[in-house]
Design a protein around this motif. Structure first.
Motif, PDB file in Angstrom:
ATOM      1  N   TYR A 237      27.141  -7.109 -35.363  1.00 33.44           N
ATOM      2  CA  TYR A 237      27.772  -7.474 -36.631  1.00 33.44           C
ATOM      3  C   TYR A 237      27.727  -6.319 -37.633  1.00 33.44           C
ATOM      4  N   SER A 238      26.684  -5.520 -37.593  1.00 35.65           N
ATOM      5  CA  SER A 238      26.613  -4.368 -38.474  1.00 35.65           C
ATOM      6  C   SER A 238      27.716  -3.368 -38.144  1.00 35.65           C
ATOM      7  N   GLU A 239      27.906  -3.176 -36.856  1.00 36.30           N
ATOM      8  CA  GLU A 239      28.977  -2.275 -36.429  1.00 36.30           C
ATOM      9  C   GLU A 239      30.343  -2.846 -36.809  1.00 36.30           C
ATOM     10  N   ALA A 240      30.530  -4.159 -36.627  1.00 33.77           N
ATOM     11  CA  ALA A 240      31.801  -4.782 -36.973  1.00 33.77           C
ATOM     12  C   ALA A 240      32.086  -4.681 -38.469  1.00 33.77           C
ATOM     13  N   ALA A 241      31.050  -4.892 -39.296  1.00 33.58           N
ATOM     14  CA  ALA A 241      31.238  -4.791 -40.741  1.00 33.58           C
ATOM     15  C   ALA A 241      31.606  -3.377 -41.153  1.00 33.58           C
ATOM     16  N   ARG A 242      30.972  -2.389 -40.541  1.00 36.19           N
ATOM     17  CA  ARG A 242      31.285  -0.988 -40.878  1.00 36.19           C
ATOM     18  C   ARG A 242      32.721  -0.651 -40.508  1.00 36.19           C
ATOM     19  N   LEU A 243      33.147  -1.073 -39.297  1.00 34.70           N
ATOM     20  CA  LEU A 243      34.499  -0.761 -38.852  1.00 34.70           C
ATOM     21  C   LEU A 243      35.543  -1.502 -39.678  1.00 34.70           C
ATOM     22  N   SER A 244      35.307  -2.781 -39.943  1.00 34.41           N
ATOM     23  CA  SER A 244      36.301  -3.550 -40.703  1.00 34.41           C
ATOM     24  C   SER A 244      36.442  -3.010 -42.115  1.00 34.41           C
ATOM     25  N   ARG A 245      35.335  -2.544 -42.707  1.00 35.55           N
ATOM     26  CA  ARG A 245      35.417  -1.978 -44.054  1.00 35.55           C
ATOM     27  C   ARG A 245      36.217  -0.677 -44.048  1.00 35.55           C
ATOM     28  N   SER A 246      35.987   0.157 -43.019  1.00 31.95           N
ATOM     29  CA  SER A 246      36.733   1.418 -42.908  1.00 31.95           C
ATOM     30  C   SER A 246      38.222   1.152 -42.708  1.00 31.95           C
ATOM     31  N   LEU A 247      38.553   0.189 -41.853  1.00 32.39           N
ATOM     32  CA  LEU A 247      39.953  -0.134 -41.603  1.00 32.39           C
ATOM     33  C   LEU A 247      40.597  -0.742 -42.839  1.00 32.39           C
ATOM     34  N   TYR A 248      39.824  -1.517 -43.595  1.00 26.15           N
ATOM     35  CA  TYR A 248      40.366  -2.131 -44.811  1.00 26.15           C
ATOM     36  C   TYR A 248      40.689  -1.077 -45.857  1.00 26.15           C
ATOM     37  N   GLU A 249      39.838  -0.041 -45.943  1.00 20.84           N
ATOM     38  CA  GLU A 249      40.076   1.029 -46.904  1.00 20.84           C
ATOM     39  C   GLU A 249      41.372   1.764 -46.596  1.00 20.84           C
ATOM     40  N   THR A 250      41.690   1.883 -45.325  1.00 20.28           N
ATOM     41  CA  THR A 250      42.920   2.589 -44.921  1.00 20.28           C
ATOM     42  C   THR A 250      44.106   1.654 -44.799  1.00 20.28           C
ATOM     43  N   GLY A 251      43.883   0.360 -45.049  1.00 20.42           N
ATOM     44  CA  GLY A 251      44.970  -0.594 -44.974  1.00 20.42           C
ATOM     45  C   GLY A 251      45.285  -1.081 -43.587  1.00 20.42           C
ATOM     46  N   SER A 252      44.424  -0.810 -42.618  1.00 22.47           N
ATOM     47  CA  SER A 252      44.687  -1.208 -41.228  1.00 22.47           C
ATOM     48  C   SER A 252      44.073  -2.553 -40.886  1.00 22.47           C
ATOM     49  N   SER A 253      43.400  -3.202 -41.835  1.00 20.44           N
ATOM     50  CA  SER A 253      42.757  -4.486 -41.568  1.00 20.44           C
ATOM     51  C   SER A 253      42.894  -5.372 -42.798  1.00 20.44           C
ATOM     52  N   THR A 254      42.855  -6.664 -42.597  1.00 19.22           N
ATOM     53  CA  THR A 254      42.958  -7.596 -43.712  1.00 19.22           C
ATOM     54  C   THR A 254      41.579  -7.802 -44.352  1.00 19.22           C
ATOM     55  N   PHE A 255      41.615  -8.276 -45.574  1.00 18.47           N
ATOM     56  CA  PHE A 255      40.344  -8.530 -46.268  1.00 18.47           C
ATOM     57  C   PHE A 255      39.581  -9.671 -45.616  1.00 18.47           C
ATOM     58  N   LEU A 256      40.297 -10.589 -44.994  1.00 11.00           N
ATOM     59  CA  LEU A 256      39.624 -11.700 -44.323  1.00 11.00           C
ATOM     60  C   LEU A 256      38.682 -11.198 -43.242  1.00 11.00           C
ATOM     61  N   ASP A 257      39.089 -10.133 -42.551  1.00 11.48           N
ATOM     62  CA  ASP A 257      38.211  -9.546 -41.532  1.00 11.48           C
ATOM     63  C   ASP A 257      36.951  -8.964 -42.165  1.00 11.48           C
ATOM     64  N   VAL A 258      37.106  -8.285 -43.284  1.00  7.00           N
ATOM     65  CA  VAL A 258      35.947  -7.706 -43.982  1.00  7.00           C
ATOM     66  C   VAL A 258      35.021  -8.814 -44.467  1.00  7.00           C
ATOM     67  N   LEU A 259      35.603  -9.831 -45.070  1.00  4.37           N
ATOM     68  CA  LEU A 259      34.812 -10.933 -45.611  1.00  4.37           C
ATOM     69  C   LEU A 259      33.990 -11.601 -44.511  1.00  4.37           C
ATOM     70  N   ASP A 260      34.637 -11.896 -43.390  1.00  4.24           N
ATOM     71  CA  ASP A 260      33.951 -12.563 -42.289  1.00  4.24           C
ATOM     72  C   ASP A 260      32.880 -11.657 -41.680  1.00  4.24           C
ATOM     73  N   ALA A 261      33.150 -10.367 -41.559  1.00  7.23           N
ATOM     74  CA  ALA A 261      32.190  -9.439 -40.954  1.00  7.23           C
ATOM     75  C   ALA A 261      30.952  -9.264 -41.836  1.00  7.23           C
ATOM     76  N   GLU A 262      31.151  -9.143 -43.170  1.00 11.42           N
ATOM     77  CA  GLU A 262      30.010  -8.957 -44.070  1.00 11.42           C
ATOM     78  C   GLU A 262      29.150 -10.223 -44.139  1.00 11.42           C
ATOM     79  N   ARG A 263      29.791 -11.397 -44.159  1.00  8.57           N
ATOM     80  CA  ARG A 263      29.035 -12.647 -44.174  1.00  8.57           C
ATOM     81  C   ARG A 263      28.226 -12.799 -42.888  1.00  8.57           C
ATOM     82  N   SER A 264      28.829 -12.494 -41.760  1.00  7.49           N
ATOM     83  CA  SER A 264      28.147 -12.622 -40.470  1.00  7.49           C
ATOM     84  C   SER A 264      27.035 -11.598 -40.335  1.00  7.49           C
ATOM     85  N   GLN A 265      27.243 -10.396 -40.870  1.00 12.17           N
ATOM     86  CA  GLN A 265      26.207  -9.367 -40.799  1.00 12.17           C
ATOM     87  C   GLN A 265      24.958  -9.796 -41.557  1.00 12.17           C
ATOM     88  N   PHE A 266      25.144 -10.305 -42.756  1.00  5.82           N
ATOM     89  CA  PHE A 266      23.984 -10.735 -43.541  1.00  5.82           C
ATOM     90  C   PHE A 266      23.253 -11.891 -42.864  1.00  5.82           C
TER      91      PHE A 266
END
Length: 504
Positions: free
Chosen positions: A407-436
């Motif tokens: 989950y830590s790896e998923a949160a890092r990747l989803s945040r990077s992709l979100y910054e570049t516009g390659s991922s939706t915020f829903l992916d970031v939200l779900d990854a950060e919640r699951s990581q914690f």
């Protein structure tokens, strides 16, 4: 009389070994040959001496040492040992003769009288008396010996009660210390995660201003950060409660350790496995099981004490006294008298009271026999449960470690992709919640693993192995000899409550 005394003196040594009631025999309780986790494998020798050192935390070692010296339950158990030993001395004292001294001095004035028509005025004279009284219960049927035997078992039970108190104390100190360190780690995790989520919320707000994110995304990002921050007060409260409990366990103010434990350290983790021995070891290692067995022996002896009351009681008593008109004549030219002889008391009719007392003692013995069996079964259950919990928690912690890493790896990747516009915020939200959630669960599992280790050590009977001095009273009284009594004025509860009532 001479023949009777001679017969008693000859018979007493022969009857000294006579006793009624059952003689105690250590009961046998069939236990398994090995623990369920060791079936088919040789059992390692039990090693419990200072087991808490395997948690590799010097501060915990120091807290346990301080708790052994300052805990109030331990102090109370020490007092119970002194009480049991004094009771034993009382019971032993009944086996010996008792001798007491007496003395009196009287001044007598007689009224006027006449003898042969001659008036005799009042006369005054003094009389002094001194003597010794002695008595000895021959204890032909062992009532006093059974009482001394029961008191001896009571001392053993008090010693084991102290050891049981120490076992519980050390386990409680270790468990609360682990909880304190775990909650510190979980607070730190929540703060780090909330800070990261606030950064994500700020990024989302910037993207909203640039037109590439919606206000809904920004609101969700801030809501997730606030939700994570909401766990911090709960963890802080639990941490403070653990610290307060540790302070009380050490016999100190609840806040005494607040500053000392304020610097966070890692959660204690067992370095070495705990050799479990065999189930039969529990019968000799668990102090609560030993205490239950000694209490069974104590109440078995009390059956003999009650049974002896059904038989005749023979005592030997004697008195020596001397009297004189002058104090200096005592023992010289005084009148000396003495008496000695046996007395016999035979129960003839008592309405079944004495037999009922025997049945009461037998019923009490049965209760303690069942209590001992229950203590053995509870001890075996505690060990088996601790073994299973520890083994399963090890499996769980491996899975949680993998989950947290992924989950830590998923949160890092989803945040990077979100910054570049390659991922939706829903992916970031779900990854950060699951990581914690995964990392918080991993910290809780590490604490549970350490506490399961503590529970196994307690279940096996691991406690304080050092010497404990129970001979020193807690309260040392002054001026206990003869002195003038002081008037003590007791305050009523109403007046006391008025004194402590807070002012408006």
């Amino acid at each position: 009389m001479t023949r009777l005394l001679l017969a008693l003196s000859l018979a007493a040594p022969l009857l000294a070994g006579c006793a009624v009631g059952p003689d105690y025999v250590t009961p046998d309780f069939g236990v398994p040959n090995s623990w369920s986790s060791d079936r088919g494998r040789p059992a390692p020798a039990l090693k419990l001496a200072q087991w808490w050192h395997n948690l590799a935390d010097p501060q915990l070692d120091q807290l346990i040492t301080e708790a052994v010296g300052g805990n109030l339950d331990v102090a109370s158990a020490k007092a119970r040992i002194r009480e049991a030993r004094a009771t034993q001395r009382q019971a032993i004292g009944a086996l010996f003769p008792s001798i007491s001294g007496t003395g009196s001095a009287t001044e007598t004035r007689s009224a006027s009288s006449s003898t042969g028509g001659v008036a005799i005025g009042p006369t005054t004279y003094s009389q002094y008396q001194a003597g010794f009284d002695s008595s000895w219960e021959l204890d032909l049927f062992g009532a006093n010996r059974r009482a001394a035997e029961a008191a001896s078992y009571g001392v053993d039970a008090a010693d084991d009660d102290l050891r049981a108190t120490l076992l519980t104390l050390i386990g409680d100190v270790a468990s609360n210390y682990i909880d304190a360190r775990a909650y510190q780690a979980r607070v730190a995790l929540a703060k780090r995660t909330a800070a990261s989520q606030r950064e994500t919320a700020a990024l989302t707000e910037r993207k909203q201003n640039a037109g590439s994110a919606s206000a809904v995304d920004t609101a969700k990002a801030n809501a997730l950060a606030a939700s994570t921050e909401a766990t911090i007060p709960t963890y802080e409260s639990s941490y403070q409660q653990a610290v307060h409990r540790l302070g009380v366990l050490l016999g100190r103010d609840p806040t005494a350790l607040s500053l000392r434990l304020s610097r966070a350290t890692v959660i204690p983790s067992p370095r070495l496995p705990l050799p479990k021995g065999i189930p039969a070891d529990v019968l000799v290692m668990r102090p609560d099981v030993r205490k239950a067995e000694r209490q069974l022996a104590q109440y078995t002896a009390k059956i003999g004490q009650a049974t002896a009351a059904l038989y005749p009681d023979v005592s030997l008593s004697g008195t020596v006294s001397t009297s004189a008109l002058k104090l200096g004549d005592l023992g010289k030219s005084s009148t000396i008298g003495w008496s000695i002889g046996p007395s016999l008391s035979v129960p003839i009719f008592n309405g079944g009271k004495l037999q009922a007392a025997v049945e009461v003692a037998e019923a009490q013995r049965d209760q303690y026999h069942v209590a001992w069996q229950s203590a053995v079964l509870s001890a075996l259950e505690d060990v088996e449960n601790a073994i299973v919990n520890l083994a399963q928690e090890r499996i769980r912690i491996r899975s949680l470690t993998e989950s947290a890493r992924r989950y830590s790896e998923a949160a890092r990747l989803s945040r990077s992709l979100y910054e570049t516009g390659s991922s939706t915020f829903l992916d970031v939200l779900d990854a950060e919640r699951s990581q914690f959630t995964a990392e918080d669960s991993l910290l809780a599992s590490r604490a549970t693993l350490a506490k399961d280790y503590v529970a196994l050590a307690k279940a096996l009977g691991g406690g304080w192995t050092g010497a404990i001095d129970s001979s020193v009273p807690i309260v040392v009284d002054d001026n206990t000899g003869p002195h003038l009594a002081q008037t003590v004025v007791a305050r009523s509860p109403k007046r006391f409550s008025e004194e402590i009532k807070p002012s408006p």
